[in-house]
Design an enzyme around this catalytic site. Structure first.
Site, PDB file in Angstrom:
ATOM      1  N   LYS A 104       0.698  -0.780   0.198  1.00  0.00           N
ATOM      2  CA  LYS A 104      -0.154   0.078   0.337  1.00  0.00           C
ATOM      3  C   LYS A 104       0.977   1.307  -0.041  1.00  0.00           C
ATOM      4  O   LYS A 104       0.212   2.718  -0.441  1.00  0.00           O
ATOM      5  CB  LYS A 104      -0.748   0.126   1.086  1.00  0.00           C
ATOM      6  CG  LYS A 104      -2.128  -0.871   0.894  1.00  0.00           C
ATOM      7  CD  LYS A 104      -3.110  -0.427   2.107  1.00  0.00           C
ATOM      8  CE  LYS A 104      -4.194  -1.524   1.960  1.00  0.00           C
ATOM      9  NZ  LYS A 104      -5.334  -1.077   3.368  1.00  0.00           N
ATOM     10  N   ASP A 163     -10.542   3.742   1.277  1.00  0.00           N
ATOM     11  CA  ASP A 163     -10.569   3.041   2.813  1.00  0.00           C
ATOM     12  C   ASP A 163     -11.189   3.988   3.414  1.00  0.00           C
ATOM     13  O   ASP A 163     -12.166   3.592   4.363  1.00  0.00           O
ATOM     14  CB  ASP A 163      -8.939   2.076   3.621  1.00  0.00           C
ATOM     15  CG  ASP A 163      -8.893   1.149   2.752  1.00  0.00           C
ATOM     16  OD1 ASP A 163      -9.497   0.649   2.944  1.00  0.00           O
ATOM     17  OD2 ASP A 163      -7.772   0.527   3.386  1.00  0.00           O
TER      18      ASP A 163
HETATM   19  P1  NAP Z   1      -1.462  -2.476  10.946  1.00  0.00           P
HETATM   20  O1  NAP Z   1      -0.841  -1.516  10.208  1.00  0.00           O
HETATM   21  O2  NAP Z   1      -0.072  -4.331  10.768  1.00  0.00           O
HETATM   22  O3  NAP Z   1      -1.566  -2.042  12.581  1.00  0.00           O
HETATM   23  C1  NAP Z   1      -1.877  -3.305  13.672  1.00  0.00           C
HETATM   24  C2  NAP Z   1      -1.722  -1.925  14.847  1.00  0.00           C
HETATM   25  O4  NAP Z   1      -2.575  -2.782  15.355  1.00  0.00           O
HETATM   26  C3  NAP Z   1      -1.309  -1.456  15.457  1.00  0.00           C
HETATM   27  O5  NAP Z   1      -1.594  -0.238  15.788  1.00  0.00           O
HETATM   28  C4  NAP Z   1      -0.329  -2.210  16.136  1.00  0.00           C
HETATM   29  O6  NAP Z   1       0.118  -1.368  17.658  1.00  0.00           O
HETATM   30  C5  NAP Z   1      -2.632  -2.417  16.821  1.00  0.00           C
HETATM   31  N1  NAP Z   1      -1.944  -4.239  17.547  1.00  0.00           N
HETATM   32  C6  NAP Z   1      -1.582  -5.314  16.634  1.00  0.00           C
HETATM   33  N2  NAP Z   1      -1.871  -6.540  18.067  1.00  0.00           N
HETATM   34  C7  NAP Z   1      -1.799  -5.704  18.583  1.00  0.00           C
HETATM   35  C8  NAP Z   1      -1.936  -6.461  20.352  1.00  0.00           C
HETATM   36  N3  NAP Z   1      -2.532  -7.730  20.634  1.00  0.00           N
HETATM   37  N4  NAP Z   1      -2.811  -5.410  21.112  1.00  0.00           N
HETATM   38  C9  NAP Z   1      -3.171  -4.390  20.894  1.00  0.00           C
HETATM   39  N5  NAP Z   1      -2.737  -3.165  19.915  1.00  0.00           N
HETATM   40  C10 NAP Z   1      -2.512  -4.362  18.795  1.00  0.00           C
HETATM   41  O7  NAP Z   1      -2.356  -3.507  10.278  1.00  0.00           O
HETATM   42  P2  NAP Z   1      -4.230  -2.678   9.363  1.00  0.00           P
HETATM   43  O8  NAP Z   1      -3.752  -2.874   8.111  1.00  0.00           O
HETATM   44  O9  NAP Z   1      -3.835  -1.330  10.117  1.00  0.00           O
HETATM   45  O10 NAP Z   1      -5.062  -3.635  10.164  1.00  0.00           O
HETATM   46  C11 NAP Z   1      -5.794  -3.224  11.462  1.00  0.00           C
HETATM   47  C12 NAP Z   1      -7.198  -4.695  11.354  1.00  0.00           C
HETATM   48  O11 NAP Z   1      -8.294  -3.910  10.520  1.00  0.00           O
HETATM   49  C13 NAP Z   1      -6.789  -5.367  10.331  1.00  0.00           C
HETATM   50  O12 NAP Z   1      -7.475  -6.901  11.400  1.00  0.00           O
HETATM   51  C14 NAP Z   1      -6.886  -5.786   8.197  1.00  0.00           C
HETATM   52  O13 NAP Z   1      -7.570  -6.695   8.947  1.00  0.00           O
HETATM   53  C15 NAP Z   1      -8.756  -4.561   9.551  1.00  0.00           C
HETATM   54  N6  NAP Z   1      -8.516  -4.115   8.101  1.00  0.00           N
HETATM   55  C16 NAP Z   1     -10.372  -3.645   8.015  1.00  0.00           C
HETATM   56  C17 NAP Z   1     -10.656  -3.463   6.963  1.00  0.00           C
HETATM   57  C18 NAP Z   1     -12.069  -2.789   6.649  1.00  0.00           C
HETATM   58  O14 NAP Z   1     -12.582  -2.879   5.267  1.00  0.00           O
HETATM   59  N7  NAP Z   1     -12.879  -3.321   6.952  1.00  0.00           N
HETATM   60  C19 NAP Z   1      -9.923  -2.253   5.924  1.00  0.00           C
HETATM   61  C20 NAP Z   1      -8.640  -2.953   6.631  1.00  0.00           C
HETATM   62  C21 NAP Z   1      -8.088  -2.998   7.126  1.00  0.00           C
HETATM   63  P3  NAP Z   1       1.706  -1.168  17.678  1.00  0.00           P
HETATM   64  O15 NAP Z   1       1.804   0.174  16.620  1.00  0.00           O
HETATM   65  O16 NAP Z   1       1.757  -1.187  18.613  1.00  0.00           O
HETATM   66  O17 NAP Z   1       1.754  -3.212  16.672  1.00  0.00           O
END
Ligand code: NAP
Length: 666
Positions: free
Chosen positions: A278, A314
């Protein structure tokens, strides 16, 4: 033309497979090298009314035939005499094959790579005296597909071409567009005759096989990994519904620049972009809009006047349902303007959401496990920030989870303690699998308004569709396709849990229903309601047959609705009609446990202690063993899947079932 190889080990099984394949295939390839002592007369007498390709591949070309070359070519010759429409002979053997009336396919296979000298190989094949040439190589990178498809597009003879392997699946789908006489797919998972074959149903239902032509536009998902993405289901369903001549395929990309250059030449018109590309794709595009640049991520690429343009759907896909919920569920006429919103997370999803919230004039606080990440994002947009320890004291009208916490399979985790959820709060979770996360369940139970991530997922795809096609997106169709993918089965299909008593059908059933956001029903309760007395009383006063009739009626009626999780009485499988009713209405899962475990659970469970209508007064363990043995065949016949419950927690059993449902490949 979609061709299904028959890969059975004996003649009877091959006849059965041919007939199972006939509703999905345009042609059938009988792999004679797979069949022990094939009885060709019987095979051809029972062939379905479809073109048949006879193939008897030797081991040296990736097949299973181990006999002499003379015998092998004799088998093919005989198949031809019995009416095979096509015969596939390898380039290495074609000089020795005496051809008859069938069309001759001259084939070349490379199981290790896509060689550099494809044009020369094609020339040699074309001059070998066949009617069709077939080039099958192995893709070692996504761009190998381009070389093979280019060869196909430019060939001047009738040709079949595609790449094998996981990375070659793209070419199996796109072969039809580029003029391949046929493409091969398996009857179902596990029945592949070569690596990378997709199941026929997936080729037809997801990848629109049979509907692609020269003018079909190509769209796709750029990411790595892309194997488990729901986007192909969602986008192809939308193309199909609107009659837009296009196909959407997943591209597992490592070298972005090379991929974009090469696929442009093949007429790819747009992409969705996911992890890890991305951010990196921004440098590869001709232009990127302001918001995507500010967010620092592109999830959508489209072509305008020969230029590749990047945008981000998004953030809007999150804002639309959130704003609607603020108006309708919180009664805020100004939508998000001025609302205090706490966003948990500072990753990619959080970035899109907080930039969207800022654009809508909300007051944002960003809380993240790694507080420094929250701070740098907060500083970019002028928001407050903190670590997760600040959740307790946060004053917010809207709470957003933008982390992956609570996502399948860790469905029992939550990023926000239930104690801080107050009635009247709006809680939005970006996670869409499961549909109701633990966070949303606890929020609902505490009187909060809730919003799941599925609307955002469908929304971002719908906006991509509109950018690419200029047409209104068929959102309902896309929503159904997304749910069908995420839950691995159609929403209206029920999930039947069968097994002996004390294998956990009720407990697991209730937990599974909660995780999937479905209703739960127990057949014994339906029977008791219908009879107006307890199951034990029905058994003792009306007899087992009457009880079983009520059970059959309950199952026949789908237990009062579709899409339920149903705990089924232990003896229901004794009637074939019950098995058929369950299979008709959904998926059947057998919960298993050892006899000793069952006896122990029965002794400990007050509900089953005195309720043993099918058991005698003898030794409990041997009775359980006897009944289990007597029912074993029926349980196995009824079950689509079997799940062990011995020594495993309810949560783990639920996780395993959810995994089976979502990994289902037809
Ligand atoms: P990302 O860039 O890897 O970010 C992950 C985030 O989650 C970070 O803030 C991380 O915190 C936090 N995190 C991960 N494990 C954790 C834990 N055990 N306890 C507390 N915080 C934790 O991922 P992303 O792309 O933002 O995606 C996040 C979620 O959104 C995913 O589940 C994805 O499937 C979902 N999503 C949904 C849509 C939709 O259309 N509904 C679109 C995009 C994404 P740290 O910074 O401390 O590591």
């Amino acid at each position: 033309m979609l061709c299904i190889p028959v890969t059975a080990a004996d003649t009877e099984a091959a006849i059965l497979q041919m007939h199972r394949a006939k509703s999905l295939a345009d042609a059938i390839e009988i792999r004679l090298d797979y069949i022990r002592e094939p009885v060709l007369e019987r095979l051809f007498r029972h062939r379905p009314p479809l073109p048949v390709i006879a193939t008897c591949r030797p081991e040296r070309e990736g097949g299973q035939f181990r006999g002499s070359e003379e015998k092998r070519l004799g088998i093919l010759r005989k198949a031809e005499e019995l009416g095979a429409d096509y015969v596939d002979v390898e380039m290495s053997a074609v000089g020795r094959y005496r051809r008859g009336k069938a069309k001759l396919i001259v084939s070349f296979h490379d199981f290790s790579e896509t060689p550099e000298d494809l044009e020369e190989i094609l020339e040699r094949l074309a001059s070998a005296g066949g009617d069709i040439v077939k080039v099958v190589t192995t893709a070692r990178s996504i761009t190998d597909n381009v070389r093979v498809l280019r060869l196909l597009r430019e060939a001047e003879v009738p040709m079949v071409a595609f790449c094998m392997g996981r990375l070659g699946q793209v070419s199996r789908v796109l072969a039809e567009k580029f003029g391949s006489v046929f493409t091969l797919c398996s009857l179902e998972s596990g029945k592949e005759s070569a690596p990378g074959q997709l199941p026929a149903r997936e080729m037809r239902e997801t990848y629109r096989a049979g509907k692609l032509g020269e003018g079909t536009a190509v769209y796709g998902l750029i990411g790595n990994p892309v194997e488990h993405s729901g986007s192909p289901c969602v986008h192809n369903a939308a193309f199909d519904e609107t009659g837009f001549d296009a196909v959407y395929v997943p591209f597992e990309v490592t070298d972005l620049g090379r991929f974009l250059g090469e696929f442009r030449e093949l007429g790819a018109r747009g992409y969705s972009v996911t992890v890890p590309h991305k951010e990196g794709i921004i440098a590869e595009l001709d232009s990127v809009d302001e918001m995507a640049r500010a967010i620092g991520a592109v999830n959508t690429v489209f072509e305008r006047n020969g230029r590749l343009v990047g945008t981000n759907t998004d953030w809007k896909a999150a804002m639309e349902p959130l704003e609607k919920a603020a108006r309708e569920k919180l009664g805020k006429e100004d939508g998000l303007r001025g609302l205090r919103v706490a966003v948990v997370g500072a990753g990619g999803a959080a970035r899109a959401i907080v930039f969207g919230l800022k654009e809508r004039d909300a007051r944002v606080v960003i809380l993240n496990r790694t507080a420094t990440r929250a701070r740098s994002l907060a500083e970019e947009i002028g928001a407050s920030w903190g670590g997760l320890d600040m959740l307790e004291g946060v004053e917010a009208e809207v709470m957003v989870n933008a982390t992956s916490v609570g996502m399948y399979p860790k469905v029992e985790e939550t990023p926000v303690p239930a104690s801080i959820l107050r009635p009247g709060m709006l809680v939005f979770d970006v996670v869409y699998n499961p549909a109701e996360t633990r966070l949303l369940r606890e929020a609902r139970e505490r009187g909060c308004a809730t919003l799941g991530g599925m609307e955002m997922f469908v929304g971002q795809a719908a906006m991509q569709f509109e950018i690419w096609t200029g047409k209104a997106a068929p959102r309902e169709v896309m929503q159904r396709a997304a749910e069908g993918f995420v839950f691995g089965e159609k929403r209206e299909e029920s999930i039947f849990l069968i097994g002996y008593r004390c294998t956990g059908k009720s407990v697991v059933g209730q937990a599974l229903a909660r995780a999937l956001g479905r209703g739960f029903v127990d057949t014994d309760e339906v029977i008791e309601k219908a009879a107006g007395k307890s199951a034990r009383e029905v058994f003792s006063s009306d007899g087992e047959e009457f009880f079983r009739d009520l059970e059959t009626a309950a199952l026949g009626g789908g237990c009062e609705g579709k899409g339920r999780v149903v705990a089924v009485g232990g003896g229901a499988v004794l009637r074939q009609a019950n098995i058929e009713a369950m299979k008709e209405a959904g998926k059947v899962i057998l919960l298993k446990a050892r006899a000793e475990t069952i006896r122990r659970r029965m002794a400990a469970d007050p509900r089953t202690k005195g309720l043993r209508p099918s058991l005698t007064a003898g030794d409990a363990l041997s009775e359980v063993e006897e009944v289990l043995e007597a029912r074993r065949e029926a349980y196995e016949r009824a079950a689509d899947w079997e799940v062990e419950t011995d020594g495993v927690s309810v949560k783990e059993v639920v996780g395993r079932i959810a995994q089976l449902l979502s990994s289902r490949k037809y």
